[in-house]
Design an enzyme around this catalytic site. Structure first.
Site, PDB file in Angstrom:
ATOM      1  N   LYS A 245      -4.590   1.696   1.604  1.00  0.00           N
ATOM      2  CA  LYS A 245      -4.779   2.774   0.792  1.00  0.00           C
ATOM      3  C   LYS A 245      -5.940   3.505   0.768  1.00  0.00           C
ATOM      4  CE  LYS A 245      -0.767   1.040  -0.148  1.00  0.00           C
ATOM      5  NZ  LYS A 245      -0.471   0.054  -1.249  1.00  0.00           N
TER       6      LYS A 245
ATOM      7  N   TYR B 298       2.381  -5.710  -7.996  1.00  0.00           N
ATOM      8  CA  TYR B 298       2.981  -5.252  -6.939  1.00  0.00           C
ATOM      9  C   TYR B 298       4.361  -6.011  -6.524  1.00  0.00           C
ATOM     10  CZ  TYR B 298       3.340  -3.969  -1.892  1.00  0.00           C
ATOM     11  OH  TYR B 298       4.006  -3.640  -0.555  1.00  0.00           O
TER      12      TYR B 298
ATOM     13  N   ASP C  98      -5.567  -8.295  -7.678  1.00  0.00           N
ATOM     14  CA  ASP C  98      -5.147  -7.477  -6.617  1.00  0.00           C
ATOM     15  C   ASP C  98      -6.101  -6.113  -7.148  1.00  0.00           C
ATOM     16  OD1 ASP C  98      -4.066  -5.016  -5.221  1.00  0.00           O
ATOM     17  OD2 ASP C  98      -2.281  -6.100  -5.117  1.00  0.00           O
TER      18      ASP C  98
ATOM     19  N   ARG D 168      -9.929 -13.554  18.469  1.00  0.00           N
ATOM     20  CA  ARG D 168      -9.259 -13.634  17.055  1.00  0.00           C
ATOM     21  C   ARG D 168     -10.240 -13.834  15.859  1.00  0.00           C
ATOM     22  NH1 ARG D 168      -7.023 -18.444  16.408  1.00  0.00           N
ATOM     23  NH2 ARG D 168      -5.572 -18.418  18.294  1.00  0.00           N
TER      24      ARG D 168
HETATM   25  C1  LIG Z   1       0.506  -1.243  -1.162  1.00  0.00           C
HETATM   26  C2  LIG Z   1      -0.165  -2.320  -2.008  1.00  0.00           C
HETATM   27  C3  LIG Z   1       0.024  -3.593  -1.577  1.00  0.00           C
HETATM   28  C4  LIG Z   1       0.300  -3.897  -0.160  1.00  0.00           C
HETATM   29  O1  LIG Z   1      -0.567  -3.640   0.851  1.00  0.00           O
HETATM   30  P1  LIG Z   1       0.043  -3.251   2.454  1.00  0.00           P
HETATM   31  O2  LIG Z   1      -1.212  -3.090   2.995  1.00  0.00           O
HETATM   32  O3  LIG Z   1       1.080  -2.325   2.286  1.00  0.00           O
HETATM   33  O4  LIG Z   1       0.701  -4.479   2.906  1.00  0.00           O
HETATM   34  C5  LIG Z   1      -0.444  -4.428  -2.381  1.00  0.00           C
HETATM   35  N1  LIG Z   1      -0.963  -4.340  -3.609  1.00  0.00           N
HETATM   36  C6  LIG Z   1      -0.838  -3.133  -4.292  1.00  0.00           C
HETATM   37  C7  LIG Z   1      -1.513  -2.744  -5.196  1.00  0.00           C
HETATM   38  C8  LIG Z   1      -0.413  -2.065  -3.043  1.00  0.00           C
HETATM   39  O5  LIG Z   1      -0.408  -0.663  -3.820  1.00  0.00           O
END
Ligand SMILES: *Cc1c(COP(=O)(O)O)cnc(C)c1O
Length: 393
Positions: free
Chosen positions: A204, A107, A179, A52
């Site tokens: 992403k 988000y 973010d 882990r």
């Molecule tokens: C997709 C996304 C998330 C969440 O990410 P996951 O990997 O799907 O949990 C958070 N913030 C933004 C801006 C996103 O586009």
């Protein structure tokens, strides 16, 4: 001399100490780690003690990601998804009974975490207008422990003045969480602009191929210990195949981002000329209200942006969406394939009403040939304006 980013992406994260001959780290499958004798077992005196806590490949990945987030980064970890990284970042600074300021354009998963988990901890959540800048001073309270930002906003693409917000937040004793999924540290190194913890959904652009989920959290000197402790206490772990996919994605991140950026800007500028379109929400366009901020703070754009259509019937939007050949319908971005999504504006925000009357869509421009994507959208807009009751002349 510090190496250029393309060199870092190519030569970083290799773990040559464990696997000198092969270019890439092997995929370590392991939960159990053996110790050579009782003294090392009791004393945990070796670098790897349990699956882990990561394998050499996990550490190769996090060390490369840490380099990307810049010299203010003290600790970087990967989590099972972007949302789990957001949850960890918030929980590492949250104080029960305290107060958090959250950008109204965040988000949806962040909003739902704040309204759910934080509300249960009696944390008060105040959403604020993303264009607030230094005006955030009016919303700060003695109990404000953090300001959560996302620039540009996930669905509506407002830019935020991060240095101005960070100055006010820090003066009031709060930390800034950002973010940074849209820009990645290649185009916005958040920790250089006053952000204390930067988060990305690596799902992403970093992974980039729509085949795995992952989050990244990078914390500065002020915040890292609490984040690192909570990371262990929550038991987060990322599987070895996903680690390999993220390392592979990083090798081409710079190239892919540049192509997403170029193609998306071309398509955004073309959409601005179309009669069916009311507004294009892309901070790289001079018409965008946040363009000056984007130019000041960012080194580039990526491939996702918004489009407000002129008011039309739902059936017309349906005709446009359902006939698309190259744009898949889906809620992600950052992969090599183009996507279109429908933004439910009624669910978007609570502090600042969304005033555009037309349908808001989000496009993710993939790595296909730009002219083919324009042809697909052009045919879609023709279906939209040709549909009965479209209202578009
Ligand atoms: C997709 C996304 C998330 C969440 O990410 P996951 O990997 O799907 O949990 C958070 N913030 C933004 C801006 C996103 O586009």
């Amino acid at each position: 001399m510090a190496k250029g980013i393309a060199t870092v992406l190519s030569h970083g994260g290799r773990c040559a100490d464990q696997s000198p001959a092969f270019v890439n780290p092997p995929v370590w499958r392991g939960s159990t780690v053996l110790f050579p004798d009782l003294a090392s077992l009791i004393g945990h005196t070796q670098a790897y003690s349990y699956g882990r806590h990561g394998t050499p490949a996990t550490r190769a990945l996090t060390s490369l990601l840490k380099t990307l987030d810049g010299p203010n980064t003290h600790w970087t970890a990967v989590t099972p998804s972007g949302l789990s990284a957001i949850a960890l970042a918030i929980m590492s600074v949250a104080q029960p009974g305290g107060h958090i300021l959250v950008a109204d354009s965040v988000y949806g998963g962040t909003r739902s975490f704040c309204d759910g988990v934080l509300a249960r901890m009696n944390v008060e959540v105040t959403y604020f207008d993303p264009s607030i800048g230094a005006g955030i001073a009016d919303l700060m309270r003695p109990s404000t422990f953090a300001v959560f930002v996302e620039t540009p906003g996930s669905q509506t693409f407002e830019m935020m003045d991060i240095p101005a917000i960070a100055e006010v937040a820090h003066a009031g004793g709060a930390v800034v969480l950002a973010d940074n999924t849209w820009a990645t540290p290649l185009h916005f190194r958040a920790l250089d602009f006053g952000v204390d913890i930067s988060i990305q959904s690596a799902t992403k652009y970093i992974i980039g191929h729509s085949d795995a989920l992952m989050g990244v959290i990078s914390a500065n000197e002020r915040t890292w210990q609490s984040a690192a402790t909570l990371y262990r206490q929550f038991g987060y772990n990322v599987g070895p195949d996903d680690v390999a996919l993220a390392l592979r994605g990083l090798r081409t991140l710079k190239l892919r981002l540049k192509d997403h950026e170029r193609s998306a800007l071309e398509i955004a500028a073309w959409l601005e000329t179309r009669a069916e379109v009311a507004r294009v929400l892309h901070p790289g366009l001079p018409s965008h209200p946040g363009h000056a901020l984007w130019q000041r703070d960012f080194d580039g754009a990526s491939g996702a942006f918004g489009v407000v259509l002129k008011p039309t019937s739902f059936a017309a939007v349906e005709a446009m969406f359902n006939g698309l050949e190259l744009f898949g319908m889906g809620y992600s971005f950052g992969g090599y394939e183009s996507l279109i999504s429908y933004v439910e504006t009624a669910k978007l925000r609570s502090a600042t009403p969304w005033s555009e009357a037309g349908t808001l869509i989000r496009l993710q421009i993939g790595l296909e040939t730009t002219e083919d994507l324009i042809a697909d959208l052009s045919a879609g807009l023709a279906r939209l304006s040709g549909a009965e009751g479209s209202g578009v002349l």
